[in-house]
Design a protein around this motif. Structure first.
Motif, PDB file in Angstrom:
ATOM      1  N   SER A 276     -30.182  61.736 -40.699  1.00  0.00           N
ATOM      2  CA  SER A 276     -30.427  60.735 -39.660  1.00  0.00           C
ATOM      3  C   SER A 276     -31.692  59.982 -40.047  1.00  0.00           C
ATOM      4  O   SER A 276     -32.304  60.271 -41.084  1.00  0.00           O
ATOM      5  CB  SER A 276     -30.602  61.396 -38.283  1.00  0.00           C
ATOM      6  OG  SER A 276     -31.884  61.983 -38.167  1.00  0.00           O
ATOM      7  N   ASN A 302     -21.846  61.707 -39.417  1.00  0.00           N
ATOM      8  CA  ASN A 302     -22.367  60.516 -38.757  1.00  0.00           C
ATOM      9  C   ASN A 302     -21.462  60.074 -37.616  1.00  0.00           C
ATOM     10  O   ASN A 302     -21.924  59.725 -36.528  1.00  0.00           O
ATOM     11  CB  ASN A 302     -22.510  59.365 -39.755  1.00  0.00           C
ATOM     12  CG  ASN A 302     -23.807  59.424 -40.537  1.00  0.00           C
ATOM     13  OD1 ASN A 302     -24.761  60.073 -40.129  1.00  0.00           O
ATOM     14  ND2 ASN A 302     -23.845  58.754 -41.669  1.00  0.00           N
ATOM     15  N   VAL A 306     -23.860  62.309 -34.886  1.00  0.00           N
ATOM     16  CA  VAL A 306     -25.140  61.597 -34.895  1.00  0.00           C
ATOM     17  C   VAL A 306     -25.036  60.370 -33.994  1.00  0.00           C
ATOM     18  O   VAL A 306     -24.095  59.586 -34.098  1.00  0.00           O
ATOM     19  CB  VAL A 306     -25.534  61.163 -36.330  1.00  0.00           C
ATOM     20  CG1 VAL A 306     -26.898  60.474 -36.331  1.00  0.00           C
ATOM     21  CG2 VAL A 306     -25.554  62.363 -37.265  1.00  0.00           C
ATOM     22  N   ARG A 311     -28.275  56.892 -36.888  1.00  0.00           N
ATOM     23  CA  ARG A 311     -27.623  56.970 -38.198  1.00  0.00           C
ATOM     24  C   ARG A 311     -28.416  56.193 -39.232  1.00  0.00           C
ATOM     25  O   ARG A 311     -28.911  55.107 -38.965  1.00  0.00           O
ATOM     26  CB  ARG A 311     -26.189  56.422 -38.107  1.00  0.00           C
ATOM     27  CG  ARG A 311     -25.287  57.276 -37.239  1.00  0.00           C
ATOM     28  CD  ARG A 311     -23.949  56.615 -36.993  1.00  0.00           C
ATOM     29  NE  ARG A 311     -23.226  57.313 -35.935  1.00  0.00           N
ATOM     30  CZ  ARG A 311     -22.225  56.781 -35.238  1.00  0.00           C
ATOM     31  NH1 ARG A 311     -21.834  55.535 -35.487  1.00  0.00           N
ATOM     32  NH2 ARG A 311     -21.626  57.487 -34.295  1.00  0.00           N
TER      33      ARG A 311
END
Length: 333
Positions: A276, A302, A306, A311
């Motif tokens: 991240s 992702n 996330v 991201r």
């Protein structure tokens, strides 16, 4: 109720609560990765900074049945809990001689932030962009920051090269490097979650400090939880590179000699997985790993795990110890 009506209802409700003399506004905010949000800001007299309380997720809660009075109470609790938490000296923004020591950098995705990058000084780095901000205040609750815009450069009568030089010097000092095994980070995060749950339970049940779990007990509980998620099969140890606050810590890959020191610890070259904007994961280069498979894994994480605003990239990087260079990998590598 439509979204526009919802955010106006929230604003009007807080205007009633705060009184006519307190500015209560809805501010559109452009966040990382071109995410547009609406923030409620409340700025009573004597405060020069207000927490931005984003309303978009609250509207989703409303759509799934959460009552408006419950949402207003939760927003009110957040506001009351953060009042006076940060105080920003405006001289640190307006006066470059004050701002110099607060300039830091962070990494964001280049292609996903074209609208933002058009308004701020930045440097292209691989498929990423180095951008700059002022670290105005920091404590255990988080950081108060302000993105540096093109208008700041004009106001300060400085340029991109000078900005980068300041950030390269300041950031490792303001936000010291933090390198640890992924397993150790997971242990720390589990203990932090257990502590938060224990404090919430204490407040709910009105338990005395003597009735709280000890640090040793929390560590044992964390080990038990960690064991459940740890494979017994041998696997290469993974490492996390971030900063001490674990906020915008992916920029630690830019610190002088940080990657070479990591390579010395790991014992050779390694892959860099963009976990991240807050951290990257370092994976020793072993024959078992195919870059294409690692990229697919990063994309999946992702997409599923996330937050859109956190991201960093859908690709991976490779640090070569011989050349001491970091390169961007893709499916054609």
């Amino acid at each position: 109720m439509q979204y526009d009506h919802f955010i106006n209802y929230i604003r009007n409700s807080f205007q009633e609560l705060m009184g006519p003399d307190v500015p209560v506004r809805i501010q559109p905010v452009l966040k990382n990765n071109n995410v547009h949000l609406d923030a409620l800001t409340i700025l009573p007299e004597g405060q020069n900074v207000s927490p931005s309380i984003y309303l978009n997720d609250y509207y989703k809660q409303y759509q799934t049945g959460t009552a408006l009075n419950v949402i207003i109470r939760e927003i009110s609790d957040i506001y009351e809990g953060s009042r006076g938490m940060f105080h920003v000296n405006t001289e640190n923004i307006l006066n470059f001689s004050c701002a110099r020591s607060l300039v830091a950098y962070k990494l964001i995705n280049y292609d996903a932030n074209q609208e933002l990058l058009a308004t701020i000084p930045h440097i292209r780095f691989l498929d990423l962009a180095i951008i700059f901000y002022l670290l105005l205040d920091s404590d255990t609750f988080g950081d108060a920051t302000a993105i540096i815009t093109n208008e700041h450069l004009a106001l300060w009568e400085t340029n991109l090269d000078a900005l980068y030089e300041l950030a390269a010097h300041n950031t490792p000092i303001l936000l010291e490097i933090n390198f640890m095994s992924l397993e150790n980070l997971m242990r720390i995060l589990i203990i932090e979650d257990l502590k938060q749950e224990a404090v919430a339970y204490k407040e709910q049940e009105q338990i005395s400090d003597e009735g709280m779990l000890s640090e040793q007990t929390l560590e044992l509980m964390a080990e038990d939880i960690l064991t459940q998620y740890t494979s017994e099969e041998p696997h290469p140890e993974m490492f996390v590179l971030t900063n001490q606050s674990r906020c915008n810590g992916a920029a630690a890959i830019l610190y002088d000699n940080a990657l070479q020191q990591a390579a010395d610890h790991i014992g050779g070259s390694f892959y860099i997985l963009p976990s991240s904007i807050h951290e990257v994961i370092l994976l020793p280069d072993e024959e078992d790993f195919e870059p294409a498979n690692l990229i697919e894994m990063v994309k999946e994480i992702n997409s599923n795990d996330v937050a859109a605003t956190e991201r960093l990239s859908d690709t991976i990087y490779y640090y070569d110890t011989e050349s001491q260079q970091i390169i961007c990998l893709d499916f054609t590598s």
